[in-house]
Scaffold this active site. Structure first.
Site, PDB file in Angstrom:
ATOM      1  N   ARG A 122       0.809  -1.233   0.000  1.00 45.41           N
ATOM      2  CA  ARG A 122       0.000   0.000   0.000  1.00 45.41           C
ATOM      3  C   ARG A 122       0.834   1.271   0.000  1.00 45.41           C
ATOM      4  NH1 ARG A 122      -2.793  -3.091   3.635  1.00 45.41           N
ATOM      5  NH2 ARG A 122      -4.510  -4.162   2.611  1.00 45.41           N
ATOM      6  N   LYS A 144       3.015  11.803 -10.889  1.00 40.67           N
ATOM      7  CA  LYS A 144       2.205  10.883 -11.699  1.00 40.67           C
ATOM      8  C   LYS A 144       3.011   9.620 -11.959  1.00 40.67           C
ATOM      9  CE  LYS A 144      -0.687  14.070 -14.326  1.00 40.67           C
ATOM     10  NZ  LYS A 144      -1.029  14.518 -15.680  1.00 40.67           N
ATOM     11  N   GLU A 186      10.344  19.493 -24.366  1.00 38.79           N
ATOM     12  CA  GLU A 186       9.556  19.750 -23.140  1.00 38.79           C
ATOM     13  C   GLU A 186      10.064  21.017 -22.449  1.00 38.79           C
ATOM     14  OE1 GLU A 186       6.809  18.183 -22.226  1.00 38.79           O
ATOM     15  OE2 GLU A 186       6.908  16.146 -23.028  1.00 38.79           O
ATOM     16  N   LYS A 228       7.649  23.523 -13.662  1.00 38.13           N
ATOM     17  CA  LYS A 228       6.678  22.452 -13.379  1.00 38.13           C
ATOM     18  C   LYS A 228       6.356  22.406 -11.883  1.00 38.13           C
ATOM     19  CE  LYS A 228       5.305  17.728 -14.277  1.00 38.13           C
ATOM     20  NZ  LYS A 228       5.545  16.451 -14.946  1.00 38.13           N
ATOM     21  N   GLU A 238      -4.427  18.451 -11.436  1.00 39.12           N
ATOM     22  CA  GLU A 238      -4.856  18.846 -12.773  1.00 39.12           C
ATOM     23  C   GLU A 238      -6.324  19.252 -12.847  1.00 39.12           C
ATOM     24  OE1 GLU A 238      -2.718  16.724 -15.839  1.00 39.12           O
ATOM     25  OE2 GLU A 238      -4.468  16.931 -17.114  1.00 39.12           O
ATOM     26  N   ARG A 242      -2.678  23.092 -13.906  1.00 42.53           N
ATOM     27  CA  ARG A 242      -1.797  22.016 -14.395  1.00 42.53           C
ATOM     28  C   ARG A 242      -2.087  21.643 -15.848  1.00 42.53           C
ATOM     29  NH1 ARG A 242       0.640  16.802 -10.989  1.00 42.53           N
ATOM     30  NH2 ARG A 242       1.872  16.007 -12.717  1.00 42.53           N
ATOM     31  N   ASN A 246      -0.127  20.626 -20.657  1.00 40.83           N
ATOM     32  CA  ASN A 246      -0.500  19.826 -21.833  1.00 40.83           C
ATOM     33  C   ASN A 246      -0.375  20.596 -23.134  1.00 40.83           C
ATOM     34  OD1 ASN A 246      -1.137  17.528 -20.349  1.00 40.83           O
ATOM     35  ND2 ASN A 246      -3.121  18.397 -19.790  1.00 40.83           N
ATOM     36  N   HIS A 249       0.201  18.804 -26.325  1.00 44.05           N
ATOM     37  CA  HIS A 249       0.048  17.377 -26.016  1.00 44.05           C
ATOM     38  C   HIS A 249      -1.207  16.727 -26.584  1.00 44.05           C
ATOM     39  CE1 HIS A 249       3.599  17.821 -23.618  1.00 44.05           C
ATOM     40  NE2 HIS A 249       3.539  16.577 -23.179  1.00 44.05           N
ATOM     41  N   HIS A 253      -0.210  13.741 -28.605  1.00 45.89           N
ATOM     42  CA  HIS A 253      -0.618  12.373 -28.251  1.00 45.89           C
ATOM     43  C   HIS A 253      -1.323  11.700 -29.423  1.00 45.89           C
ATOM     44  CE1 HIS A 253      -0.658  13.293 -23.643  1.00 45.89           C
ATOM     45  NE2 HIS A 253       0.507  12.798 -24.023  1.00 45.89           N
ATOM     46  N   HIS A 266       8.278  10.730 -27.904  1.00 47.73           N
ATOM     47  CA  HIS A 266       7.238  11.574 -27.304  1.00 47.73           C
ATOM     48  C   HIS A 266       7.509  13.073 -27.542  1.00 47.73           C
ATOM     49  CE1 HIS A 266       4.320  13.122 -24.473  1.00 47.73           C
ATOM     50  NE2 HIS A 266       5.295  13.775 -23.858  1.00 47.73           N
TER      51      HIS A 266
HETATM   52  N1  LIG Z   1       4.897  10.780 -15.064  1.00 46.49           N
HETATM   53  C1  LIG Z   1       4.874  11.826 -15.865  1.00 46.49           C
HETATM   54  O1  LIG Z   1       4.468  12.919 -15.475  1.00 46.49           O
HETATM   55  C2  LIG Z   1       5.368  11.669 -17.275  1.00 46.49           C
HETATM   56  C3  LIG Z   1       5.565  12.804 -18.070  1.00 46.49           C
HETATM   57  C4  LIG Z   1       6.079  12.618 -19.349  1.00 46.49           C
HETATM   58  C5  LIG Z   1       6.401  11.364 -19.799  1.00 46.49           C
HETATM   59  N2  LIG Z   1       6.187  10.262 -19.011  1.00 46.49           N
HETATM   60  C6  LIG Z   1       6.519   8.911 -19.468  1.00 46.49           C
HETATM   61  O2  LIG Z   1       7.928   8.833 -19.651  1.00 46.49           O
HETATM   62  C7  LIG Z   1       8.206   7.803 -20.590  1.00 46.49           C
HETATM   63  C8  LIG Z   1       9.254   8.284 -21.566  1.00 46.49           C
HETATM   64  O3  LIG Z   1      10.425   8.591 -20.858  1.00 46.49           O
HETATM   65  P1  LIG Z   1      11.842   8.736 -21.593  1.00 46.49           P
HETATM   66  O4  LIG Z   1      11.718   9.621 -22.752  1.00 46.49           O
HETATM   67  O5  LIG Z   1      12.828   9.022 -20.526  1.00 46.49           O
HETATM   68  O6  LIG Z   1      12.039   7.291 -22.244  1.00 46.49           O
HETATM   69  P2  LIG Z   1      12.762   5.954 -21.759  1.00 46.49           P
HETATM   70  O7  LIG Z   1      12.631   5.742 -20.320  1.00 46.49           O
HETATM   71  O8  LIG Z   1      12.278   4.907 -22.677  1.00 46.49           O
HETATM   72  O9  LIG Z   1      14.281   6.245 -22.121  1.00 46.49           O
HETATM   73  C9  LIG Z   1      14.647   6.446 -23.457  1.00 46.49           C
HETATM   74  C10 LIG Z   1      15.802   5.539 -23.882  1.00 46.49           C
HETATM   75  O10 LIG Z   1      17.024   6.067 -23.364  1.00 46.49           O
HETATM   76  C11 LIG Z   1      17.736   5.059 -22.665  1.00 46.49           C
HETATM   77  N3  LIG Z   1      18.479   5.783 -21.620  1.00 46.49           N
HETATM   78  C12 LIG Z   1      17.984   6.320 -20.492  1.00 46.49           C
HETATM   79  N4  LIG Z   1      18.945   7.035 -19.860  1.00 46.49           N
HETATM   80  C13 LIG Z   1      20.068   6.909 -20.584  1.00 46.49           C
HETATM   81  C14 LIG Z   1      21.376   7.405 -20.452  1.00 46.49           C
HETATM   82  N5  LIG Z   1      21.728   8.225 -19.458  1.00 46.49           N
HETATM   83  N6  LIG Z   1      22.303   7.049 -21.384  1.00 46.49           N
HETATM   84  C15 LIG Z   1      21.953   6.272 -22.430  1.00 46.49           C
HETATM   85  N7  LIG Z   1      20.724   5.780 -22.626  1.00 46.49           N
HETATM   86  C16 LIG Z   1      19.788   6.097 -21.710  1.00 46.49           C
HETATM   87  C17 LIG Z   1      16.683   4.128 -22.192  1.00 46.49           C
HETATM   88  O11 LIG Z   1      17.232   2.854 -21.948  1.00 46.49           O
HETATM   89  C18 LIG Z   1      15.725   4.124 -23.366  1.00 46.49           C
HETATM   90  O12 LIG Z   1      16.174   3.267 -24.374  1.00 46.49           O
HETATM   91  C19 LIG Z   1       6.899   7.454 -21.260  1.00 46.49           C
HETATM   92  O13 LIG Z   1       6.487   6.181 -20.821  1.00 46.49           O
HETATM   93  C20 LIG Z   1       5.956   8.545 -20.793  1.00 46.49           C
HETATM   94  O14 LIG Z   1       4.627   8.074 -20.678  1.00 46.49           O
HETATM   95  C21 LIG Z   1       5.681  10.415 -17.767  1.00 46.49           C
HETATM   96 ZN   LIG Z   2       5.198  15.417 -22.538  1.00 46.66          ZN
END
Ligand SMILES: NC(=O)c1ccc[n+]([C@@H]2O[C@H](COP(=O)([O-])OP(=O)(O)OC[C@H]3O[C@@H](n4cnc5c(N)ncnc54)[C@H](O)[C@@H]3O)[C@@H](O)[C@H]2O)c1
Ligand SMILES: [Zn+2]
Length: 365
Positions: A122, A144, A186, A228, A238, A242, A246, A249, A253, A266
């Site tokens: 939990r 999130k 971003e 942020k 949100e 907040r 977006n 977005h 999306h 993304h």
């Molecule tokens: N929680 C939130 O508020 C929020 C906001 C935006 C996005 N997201 C989520 O984040 C995710 C995308 O995150 P991302 O863009 O970091 O992608 P990711 O986690 O897939 O990382 C991108 C790639 O880079 C590699 N990588 C990571 N760090 C590295 C480093 N230092 N050196 C070399 N390679 C490295 C990873 O292995 C992967 O292949 C999505 O699932 C999205 O939904 C969440």
């Molecule tokens: Zn985004």
């Protein structure tokens, strides 16, 4: 190291941004939670661990090594089945309510790790150690967490804030350049919607940012996080402000969904979405021409954006299904000028079609 504080109704925590954080991570941790006898678990991916694990692990005393859990890279692993597998591994390794989880990786590790921490027994404490620019400027802050369903991204989740975030910009050294640029969109968003100074910094320091100069990266990560943090502190769930996060977005999306999450990262889809939002803002005479041009130029300066093909009805349909839409009400974020955003509910299909036509002309070139 710069520190930004996130203060919401349900949590308050520091976000540390700087260089050389990993080798001192365990001592930072001791300051955060002194005298604790808790067990530490690190969730990471095999690649991140191979690249940066030694630095992080070397900061822990030899007789108290953390336990390492792995999630392979890729959206297909950001799933409930893997969270269950990881929870089982936690419990087999003797984790309890006082255990601490470190999510060490990109946004996928952060989202899945945060969700694991939210539901294991939990809820246990966790710390974000983001290693992609996107995760440092965006996903590690705000609480999130979640995983994907086959029917859509991030459809299962929970709000669970970390105890702290440690963003070491040196880890970005090994990030593929395309991933770095995707994260930068971003930051550009942050500049457009709320921070004219950050916008100017991005305009004036393109070279040092794109070559990964640590001081430049530290500046944009801390400014983006500060933006942020402020927004999330005012509106955690949100219900109002907040929403402005977006910007770009809704259509972004839709582009991701229609292209099957394969063609664009993304941030790249969001860049196209921002160009479309600029088109709508400008056609309504909400946004002065001169500022619109500066915004477009800044987005293009951090390109090139990958091309894509899509049908407008499919994009409209996907945008209509975006989970940010409330009870059939379509909300869009537009910008009246650099550093400003407004949420409107009266964007018509005709306006969207015209914006999509304009970006598709570029996108299929
Ligand atoms: N929680 C939130 O508020 C929020 C906001 C935006 C996005 N997201 C989520 O984040 C995710 C995308 O995150 P991302 O863009 O970091 O992608 P990711 O986690 O897939 O990382 C991108 C790639 O880079 C590699 N990588 C990571 N760090 C590295 C480093 N230092 N050196 C070399 N390679 C490295 C990873 O292995 C992967 O292949 C999505 O699932 C999205 O939904 C969440
Ligand atoms: Zn985004």
């Amino acid at each position: 190291m710069r520190t930004i504080h996130v203060k919401t109704a349900s949590a308050s925590y520091p976000v540390h941004v700087g260089c050389n954080i990993l080798p001192q991570f365990a001592s930072h941790l001791r300051k955060l939670a002194p005298r604790a006898a808790y067990r530490i678990f690190i969730l990471t991916s095999p690649r991140i661990w191979a690249l940066w694990g030694k630095q992080l692990a070397s900061s822990f005393p030899k007789d108290q090594p953390p336990t390492i859990l792995f999630l392979p890279a890729g959206e297909q692993y950001k799933r409930l089945s893997h969270v269950e597998r990881l929870a089982t591994e936690l419990s087999q390794a003797g984790a309890d309510r006082s255990s601490l989880l470190i999510a060490f990786g990109g946004g996928i590790i952060g989202d899945a790790g945060g969700f694991l921490a939210a539901i294991f027994m939990r809820g246990i404490s966790y710390i974000q150690v983001p290693t992609t620019l996107l995760a440092q400027v965006d996903s590690s802050v705000g609480g999130k967490t979640g995983v994907n369903l086959t029917t859509g991204k991030n459809l299962i989740g929970s709000f669970h804030h970390p105890l702290a975030v440690f963003a070491d910009v040196e880890t970005l050294e090994t990030l593929p350049p395309r991933e770095l640029r995707a994260g930068l969109f971003e930051s550009i968003k942050a500049g457009i919607i709320r921070d004219p100074k950050l916008f100017r910094f991005l305009e004036q320091n393109r070279e040092s940012i794109l070559t990964g100069e640590p001081a430049a990266l530290e500046h944009i990560v801390s400014a983006s996080v500060a933006m942020k943090a402020e927004v999330v502190s005012i509106d955690e769930r949100e219900s109002g402000l907040r929403m402005i996060l977006n910007f770009g977005h809704t259509l972004g999306h839709a582009i991701e969904a229609v292209t099957g999450y394969k063609k664009l990262l993304h941030g790249e889809a969001i860049a196209w979405g921002m160009l479309a939002a600029l088109h709508v803002s400008r056609s309504r005479h909400l946004l002065p021409e001169k500022e619109a041009v500066r915004m477009e130029r800044l987005i293009q300066a951090y390109g090139p954006l990958p091309r894509f093909r899509a049908r407008i009805p499919d994009l409209l349909d996907a945008a209509g299904r975006d989970k940010k839409n409330r009870a059939g009400m379509r909300r869009y974020v537009l910008t009246p000028g650099i550093g400003k955003a407004v949420v409107v509910e009266d964007v018509t299909d005709a306006e969207l079609t015209s914006a999509l036509e304009s970006i598709l002309r570029e996108a299929v070139r």
